[in-house]
Design a protein around this motif. Structure first.
Motif, PDB file in Angstrom:
ATOM      1  N   ASN A   1       0.913  -1.091   0.087  1.00 22.81           N
ATOM      2  CA  ASN A   1       0.054  -0.128   0.062  1.00 22.81           C
ATOM      3  C   ASN A   1       0.932   1.424  -0.063  1.00 22.81           C
ATOM      4  O   ASN A   1       2.200   1.069   0.095  1.00 22.81           O
ATOM      5  N   ASP A   2       0.378   2.450   0.251  1.00 23.77           N
ATOM      6  CA  ASP A   2       1.181   3.726  -0.048  1.00 23.77           C
ATOM      7  C   ASP A   2       1.996   3.743   1.183  1.00 23.77           C
ATOM      8  O   ASP A   2       3.003   4.094   1.185  1.00 23.77           O
ATOM      9  N   THR A   3       1.514   3.369   2.315  1.00 24.57           N
ATOM     10  CA  THR A   3       2.071   3.539   3.590  1.00 24.57           C
ATOM     11  C   THR A   3       3.585   2.796   3.516  1.00 24.57           C
ATOM     12  O   THR A   3       4.519   3.068   3.980  1.00 24.57           O
ATOM     13  N   SER A   4       3.597   1.392   3.235  1.00 32.23           N
ATOM     14  CA  SER A   4       4.557   0.582   3.152  1.00 32.23           C
ATOM     15  C   SER A   4       5.400   0.974   2.077  1.00 32.23           C
ATOM     16  O   SER A   4       6.628   0.999   2.215  1.00 32.23           O
ATOM     17  N   GLN A   5       5.092   1.548   0.864  1.00 30.03           N
ATOM     18  CA  GLN A   5       6.037   2.208   0.005  1.00 30.03           C
ATOM     19  C   GLN A   5       6.655   3.381   0.583  1.00 30.03           C
ATOM     20  O   GLN A   5       7.834   3.443   0.189  1.00 30.03           O
ATOM     21  N   ASN A   6       5.943   4.234   1.186  1.00 31.39           N
ATOM     22  CA  ASN A   6       6.662   5.321   1.692  1.00 31.39           C
ATOM     23  C   ASN A   6       7.722   5.121   2.859  1.00 31.39           C
ATOM     24  O   ASN A   6       8.711   5.716   2.697  1.00 31.39           O
ATOM     25  N   TRP A   7       7.460   3.875   3.476  1.00 30.08           N
ATOM     26  CA  TRP A   7       8.304   3.511   4.481  1.00 30.08           C
ATOM     27  C   TRP A   7       9.641   3.260   3.907  1.00 30.08           C
ATOM     28  O   TRP A   7      10.918   3.218   4.095  1.00 30.08           O
ATOM     29  N   LEU A   8       9.502   2.268   2.511  1.00 31.06           N
ATOM     30  CA  LEU A   8      10.488   1.835   1.963  1.00 31.06           C
ATOM     31  C   LEU A   8      11.180   2.856   1.417  1.00 31.06           C
ATOM     32  O   LEU A   8      12.695   2.998   1.390  1.00 31.06           O
ATOM     33  N   THR A   9      10.621   3.762   0.913  1.00 30.58           N
ATOM     34  CA  THR A   9      11.208   5.291   0.412  1.00 30.58           C
ATOM     35  C   THR A   9      12.218   6.051   1.230  1.00 30.58           C
ATOM     36  O   THR A   9      13.098   6.231   0.904  1.00 30.58           O
ATOM     37  N   ILE A  10      11.651   6.219   2.336  1.00 31.53           N
ATOM     38  CA  ILE A  10      12.361   6.881   3.622  1.00 31.53           C
ATOM     39  C   ILE A  10      13.684   5.977   3.907  1.00 31.53           C
ATOM     40  O   ILE A  10      14.900   6.630   4.040  1.00 31.53           O
ATOM     41  N   ILE A  11      13.615   4.550   3.842  1.00 31.70           N
ATOM     42  CA  ILE A  11      14.744   3.788   4.112  1.00 31.70           C
ATOM     43  C   ILE A  11      15.694   3.990   2.917  1.00 31.70           C
ATOM     44  O   ILE A  11      17.196   4.420   3.140  1.00 31.70           O
ATOM     45  N   LEU A  12      15.104   4.069   1.823  1.00 30.11           N
ATOM     46  CA  LEU A  12      16.126   4.241   0.585  1.00 30.11           C
ATOM     47  C   LEU A  12      16.766   5.822   0.593  1.00 30.11           C
ATOM     48  O   LEU A  12      17.889   6.081  -0.034  1.00 30.11           O
ATOM     49  N   LEU A  13      15.856   6.542   0.992  1.00 31.19           N
ATOM     50  CA  LEU A  13      16.422   7.977   0.864  1.00 31.19           C
ATOM     51  C   LEU A  13      17.527   8.268   1.733  1.00 31.19           C
ATOM     52  O   LEU A  13      18.479   8.926   1.713  1.00 31.19           O
ATOM     53  N   ILE A  14      17.412   7.651   3.094  1.00 32.77           N
ATOM     54  CA  ILE A  14      18.799   7.389   4.050  1.00 32.77           C
ATOM     55  C   ILE A  14      19.912   6.883   3.353  1.00 32.77           C
ATOM     56  O   ILE A  14      20.936   7.521   3.716  1.00 32.77           O
ATOM     57  N   VAL A  15      19.706   6.098   2.691  1.00 34.74           N
ATOM     58  CA  VAL A  15      20.854   5.272   2.151  1.00 34.74           C
ATOM     59  C   VAL A  15      21.325   6.124   0.957  1.00 34.74           C
ATOM     60  O   VAL A  15      22.713   6.358   1.060  1.00 34.74           O
ATOM     61  N   SER A  16      20.693   7.072   0.427  1.00 34.42           N
ATOM     62  CA  SER A  16      21.072   7.986  -0.671  1.00 34.42           C
ATOM     63  C   SER A  16      21.924   8.932   0.169  1.00 34.42           C
ATOM     64  O   SER A  16      22.908   9.392  -0.463  1.00 34.42           O
ATOM     65  N   VAL A  17      21.359   9.474   1.404  1.00 29.60           N
ATOM     66  CA  VAL A  17      22.175  10.624   2.159  1.00 29.60           C
ATOM     67  C   VAL A  17      23.528   9.963   2.500  1.00 29.60           C
ATOM     68  O   VAL A  17      24.589  10.522   2.431  1.00 29.60           O
TER      69      VAL A  17
END
Length: 461
Positions: free
Chosen positions: A421-437
């Motif tokens: 769902n949107d929530t799980s996808q957003n949590w995955l995105t947050i993790i990937l954004l942290i990795v990007s930083v």
């Protein structure tokens, strides 16, 4: 050094490159083609979802183990021999895998296939660095494009073939590639010249410990979806420390941990590639399911949108290679990292109401970042190592890729365990954004100005 770096030994530079490129695509192609075939294989052998997961996981584990091992073997016994031997193993497994009567037999054939494809990349890169002097980075970039392209189109090719002849047919795709690559390799790759100063010492215990701790970590990550497995975590940590301290004292270690410890630039390149792979592969796993389950897109339309990541990565790679040749590593790699952070922020804007063109643009942004980081980190690694060490270095580089794949699949499994769902996808995105930083300071470190000596005596800053 196994073969003198002498361009005059090459009969035809282009045919040599094509031979290697065809071999290099076999690993990523067979990694992604199997994903579309999993439902049919699951039904035919009456497997559970957990059973079928190991068909992919085992390929990652075997590749991660054998890439550094075969890289060393190619540096010692001859890259052309190892390259042809890898093609032979892929041919044997591709012929027998469709005949599999059960899951264990299929796993065995996939293991042989993983070993064979693991031989092709380190041996192929070693051949390029030994015999190609002019525009060497561009040639390596071309090989990277071939690998990315095959990974991108693997599911599409697999889907079309399965409709015609079932999951068995995907293994037969390898034969024309193997045959053409083998013929060109025999004819146009110079014969190996054995060095009397370079001998291979088997580190059996080191190989076993490495295999055990990689497998144990994989098991730990795979079980995170159902809770923290304390014993698996303890076992993974214990095996990791045992491997480190054993290799630290070994005269001829399987993986020279002291060398990695004393060369932070090389070690950090591997870490950077693991992180970049986590971002790329996590999106390749999550977005198709999200697009079909949440946005209710067809598999065909989903495939078209997903190609945005890979196509823009492919297009960016040769451009980034030329940029690196002209201006060095810092600006291109830092730009790739910053674009990745921007892409992560834009991913947070995607939801079930997002227009398809916007999703395409966001994923294309991630593709641009991946294209720059992929070729930039790879060529930066080779600026730190000698030509004679290329097989070992490139083997570990690809091992880093599979470690990234393992971590990405684990993160995906944990985040989406409760549903898509949107929530799980957003949590995955947050993790990937942290990795990007996290990638950014590492890029600044490995691209700081210094004189790096190549194996041929030249230097780069």
């Amino acid at each position: 050094m196994l073969a003198a770096k002498n361009v005059s030994l090459v009969k035809n530079r282009n045919f040599l490159i094509v031979a290697i490129a065809l071999g290099v695509i076999l690993n990523p192609l067979n990694t992604t083609m199997i994903t579309v075939a999993l439902p049919e294989i699951k039904n035919e052998f009456l497997l559970t979802s957990k059973d079928i997961t190991w068909l992919i996981a085992s390929y990652f584990i075997v590749s991660a183990i054998f890439l550094p091992l075969i890289g060393k073997l190619s540096d010692t016994y001859g890259r052309k021999k190892i390259f042809l031997f890898g093609l032979l193993l892929v041919g044997i497994s591709s012929f027998t895998a469709p005949l599999s009567p059960n899951m264990p037999f299929l796993l065995g054939m996939r293991t042989i296939q993983a070993i064979g494809t693991s031989a092709l990349y380190p041996a192929g890169i070693g051949i390029v660095r030994s015999y190609i002097q002019k525009n060497q980075n561009r040639v390596i970039g071309t090989l990277s494009v071939f690998a990315t392209t095959s990974a991108a189109f693997g599911p599409t090719i697999s889907g079309l073939l399965i409709q015609q002849g079932g999951w068995h047919v995907i293994f037969y795709v390898n034969f024309p590639i193997i045959i053409i690559s083998a013929i060109l390799a025999v004819l146009f790759i110079p014969n190996d010249v054995r060095s009397t100063n370079n001998t291979f010492k088997w580190d059996g215990i080191g190989i076993i410990l490495f295999s055990l701790f990689i497998t144990c970590w994989m098991y730990f990550f795979q079980t995170l979806a159902s809770g923290l497995n304390v014993w698996a975590l303890i076992g993974s940590l214990v095996l990791t420390f045992l491997f480190y301290f054993f290799e630290k004292k070994k005269a001829g270690p399987f993986i020279d941990v002291i060398f990695l410890k004393n060369n932070p630039n090389i070690s950090l390149v591997y870490v950077q590639y693991i992180l970049a792979t986590v971002i790329f592969f996590a999106l390749l796993l999550s977005m198709p399911i999200y697009l079909q389950s949440v946005l209710k897109l067809s598999s065909q339309l989903t495939g078209i949108i997903m190609l945005s990541i890979s196509i823009f990565s492919i297009v960016t790679t040769p451009l980034a290679t030329r940029w690196i040749d002209k201006s060095g590593y810092r600006k291109p790699l830092l730009t790739g990292g910053i674009i990745g952070v921007v892409g992560g922020v834009l991913l947070l804007t995607i939801n079930h109401n997002s227009p398809l063109y916007w999703i395409f643009i966001v994923l294309a942004t991630i593709g641009l970042s991946n294209g720059i980081l992929n070729i930039g980190l790879q060529t930066r690694l080779y600026s730190f190592v000698s030509v004679a060490e290329t097989g070992t270095a490139s083997g570990l580089f690809m091992t880093s890729r599979f470690i990234g794949n393992i971590l990405a699949s684990s993160v995906f499994g944990v985040i989406f365990a409760a549903g898509v769902n949107d929530t799980s996808q957003n949590w995955l995105t947050i993790i990937l954004l942290i990795v990007s930083v996290i990638l950014l300071p590492g890029i600044l470190f490995i691209t700081k100005k210094m004189q790096v000596m190549h194996g041929d005596g030249s230097s780069a800053s």
